[in-house]
Design an enzyme around this catalytic site. Sequence first.
Site, PDB file in Angstrom:
ATOM      1  N   GLY A  96      38.710  40.814  37.651  1.00 22.29           N
ATOM      2  CA  GLY A  96      38.562  41.631  38.462  1.00 22.29           C
ATOM      3  C   GLY A  96      37.282  42.659  38.093  1.00 22.29           C
ATOM      4  O   GLY A  96      36.990  42.861  38.464  1.00 22.29           O
TER       5      GLY A  96
ATOM      6  N   THR B 186      49.011  41.207  42.067  1.00 23.63           N
ATOM      7  CA  THR B 186      48.779  39.882  41.113  1.00 23.63           C
ATOM      8  C   THR B 186      49.299  40.726  39.719  1.00 23.63           C
ATOM      9  O   THR B 186      49.131  42.273  40.019  1.00 23.63           O
ATOM     10  CB  THR B 186      47.216  39.852  40.876  1.00 23.63           C
TER      11      THR B 186
ATOM     12  N   THR C 107      45.093  35.468  41.071  1.00 24.05           N
ATOM     13  CA  THR C 107      45.521  36.783  42.270  1.00 24.05           C
ATOM     14  C   THR C 107      46.308  35.644  43.606  1.00 24.05           C
ATOM     15  O   THR C 107      45.476  34.725  43.542  1.00 24.05           O
ATOM     16  CB  THR C 107      44.678  38.211  42.345  1.00 24.05           C
TER      17      THR C 107
ATOM     18  N   ARG D 213      45.296  49.438  32.594  1.00 19.57           N
ATOM     19  CA  ARG D 213      44.223  48.575  33.401  1.00 19.57           C
ATOM     20  C   ARG D 213      43.882  48.238  34.582  1.00 19.57           C
ATOM     21  O   ARG D 213      45.415  47.562  34.484  1.00 19.57           O
ATOM     22  CB  ARG D 213      43.608  47.373  32.530  1.00 19.57           C
ATOM     23  N   VAL D 214      43.182  48.653  35.682  1.00 22.24           N
ATOM     24  CA  VAL D 214      43.395  48.355  36.879  1.00 22.24           C
ATOM     25  C   VAL D 214      42.143  47.022  37.240  1.00 22.24           C
ATOM     26  O   VAL D 214      41.670  47.330  36.426  1.00 22.24           O
ATOM     27  CB  VAL D 214      43.553  49.734  37.997  1.00 22.24           C
ATOM     28  N   GLY D 215      42.538  46.147  38.232  1.00 24.92           N
ATOM     29  CA  GLY D 215      41.396  45.019  38.382  1.00 24.92           C
ATOM     30  C   GLY D 215      41.007  45.305  39.579  1.00 24.92           C
ATOM     31  O   GLY D 215      41.657  46.473  40.243  1.00 24.92           O
ATOM     32  N   ASP D 216      40.505  44.383  40.220  1.00 22.89           N
ATOM     33  CA  ASP D 216      39.902  44.457  41.527  1.00 22.89           C
ATOM     34  C   ASP D 216      40.937  44.453  42.869  1.00 22.89           C
ATOM     35  O   ASP D 216      40.565  44.726  43.883  1.00 22.89           O
ATOM     36  CB  ASP D 216      38.419  43.219  41.668  1.00 22.89           C
TER      37      ASP D 216
ATOM     38  N   SER E 251      51.007  34.468  36.808  1.00 21.01           N
ATOM     39  CA  SER E 251      50.334  35.953  37.561  1.00 21.01           C
ATOM     40  C   SER E 251      50.139  36.797  38.745  1.00 21.01           C
ATOM     41  O   SER E 251      49.140  37.433  39.007  1.00 21.01           O
ATOM     42  CB  SER E 251      48.600  35.233  37.475  1.00 21.01           C
TER      43      SER E 251
ATOM     44  N   THR F 132      39.509  36.579  43.502  1.00 18.62           N
ATOM     45  CA  THR F 132      40.478  36.288  42.269  1.00 18.62           C
ATOM     46  C   THR F 132      39.476  35.852  41.328  1.00 18.62           C
ATOM     47  O   THR F 132      38.122  35.350  41.997  1.00 18.62           O
ATOM     48  CB  THR F 132      41.217  34.372  43.266  1.00 18.62           C
ATOM     49  N   GLY F 133      39.885  36.466  40.078  1.00 17.48           N
ATOM     50  CA  GLY F 133      39.132  36.374  39.054  1.00 17.48           C
ATOM     51  C   GLY F 133      38.960  37.201  38.115  1.00 17.48           C
ATOM     52  O   GLY F 133      40.086  38.633  38.647  1.00 17.48           O
TER      53      GLY F 133
HETATM   54  N1  ASP Z   1      41.700  39.591  39.320  1.00 12.87           N
HETATM   55  C1  ASP Z   1      42.761  39.956  39.160  1.00 12.87           C
HETATM   56  C2  ASP Z   1      42.906  40.793  38.386  1.00 12.87           C
HETATM   57  O1  ASP Z   1      41.622  40.811  37.653  1.00 12.87           O
HETATM   58  C3  ASP Z   1      42.855  38.524  38.113  1.00 12.87           C
HETATM   59  C4  ASP Z   1      42.654  37.214  38.862  1.00 12.87           C
HETATM   60  O2  ASP Z   1      42.382  37.201  39.912  1.00 12.87           O
HETATM   61  O3  ASP Z   1      42.297  36.216  38.009  1.00 12.87           O
HETATM   62  O4  ASP Z   1      43.613  41.743  38.080  1.00 12.87           O
END
Ligand code: ASP
Length: 341
Positions: free
Chosen positions: A255, A219, A201, A229-232, A85, A252-253
């Site tokens: 995004g 991450t 992350t 795709r771009v996350g948080d 991850s 985390t989680g």
């Molecule tokens: N926050 C990350 C994302 O959305 C993934 C994660 O931390 O679970 O890319």
Amino acid sequence: MTDRRGFLKASVLGASAVALAGGAHALTGASGTNKGNTGARVISTWDFGVAANQAAWGVLSKGGNALDAVEAGVMIPEADLKNHSVGRAGYPDRDGHVSLDASIMDADGSCGAVAALEHIAHPIQVARRVMERTPHVLLVGDGALQFALEQGFPREELLTPESEAAWKEWLKTAHYQPSANSEVRDYGKTGMPGGKDNHDTIGMLAIDANGRLAGACTTSGMAWKMRGRVGDSPIIGAGLYVDGDVGGATSTGVGEEVIRNVGSFLVVELMRHGRSPQDACREAVMRIVKRRPAASKDLQVGFLAMNKHGEVGAFAIQSGFSYAVCDATKQDGLIPSKSVY
Ligand code: ASP
């Protein structure tokens, strides 16, 4: 600046017992027995944060600064081939490309980030170069790769045989479904701390012996995401935010939910207005849950925060989120976060 740093140092050193969220861990006695590391602390998300913290502690315990510490710390999971991850060996997007997001932020608001970066094993180092060697904050995709190569980072294939096999297995159904972490701790088997996650992350926050804060976040994002795709994590204010006058937060989680609520900035602003790190993380999580009550039952978001005094808090939507804490008293702390469900 010197005065403020002096004040912070005094307040950190003066704390004889800083209670941490959940009461599971406390810093007792900034006694000065470990020269150079009194009052320093580093925290990070998930099980893999323990090893990452220890690398960061290698910097902090020698009197090094928080920025160097968080960079060194998060490079551990970035390099870990068992971790699917973060970094090298991260699960790819739906087209088979490993694309990485990372950000870094210093106490004074300096920050840098890369998003959708391919072929570079340590995106956090590139993020730091963006911060220190460009007039920009965020470079993405091909432009980020071009910059990294110009900076001398080697171009590498990041898709490992294991990640490729997992991707090919996923292609049989090609069903995109972020899965919330379970309580099963079989990180070694799946490369995900929750056991059956397909995203995580490393977010890390550190305070050094001079009371200076910094944070880093890196991450490979959601496994099987759409290309581009771009996350948080590389979005300053979403996946990471640090204000040396207040504290720092990381997430985390899923995004998309963190971006919609500018989560880490929200946590820091709540701390600015007097909330404890724990309370601020809880409020940010509840903001997500209240806006999307049905959806939030099946998704995970967790926040982790530290204020300028080194106090720590965390909160998540689902149980199973844990965070690692490392300071002069204990270098391998792992604490289960409180959660809504
Ligand atoms: N926050 C990350 C994302 O959305 C993934 C994660 O931390 O679970 O890319």
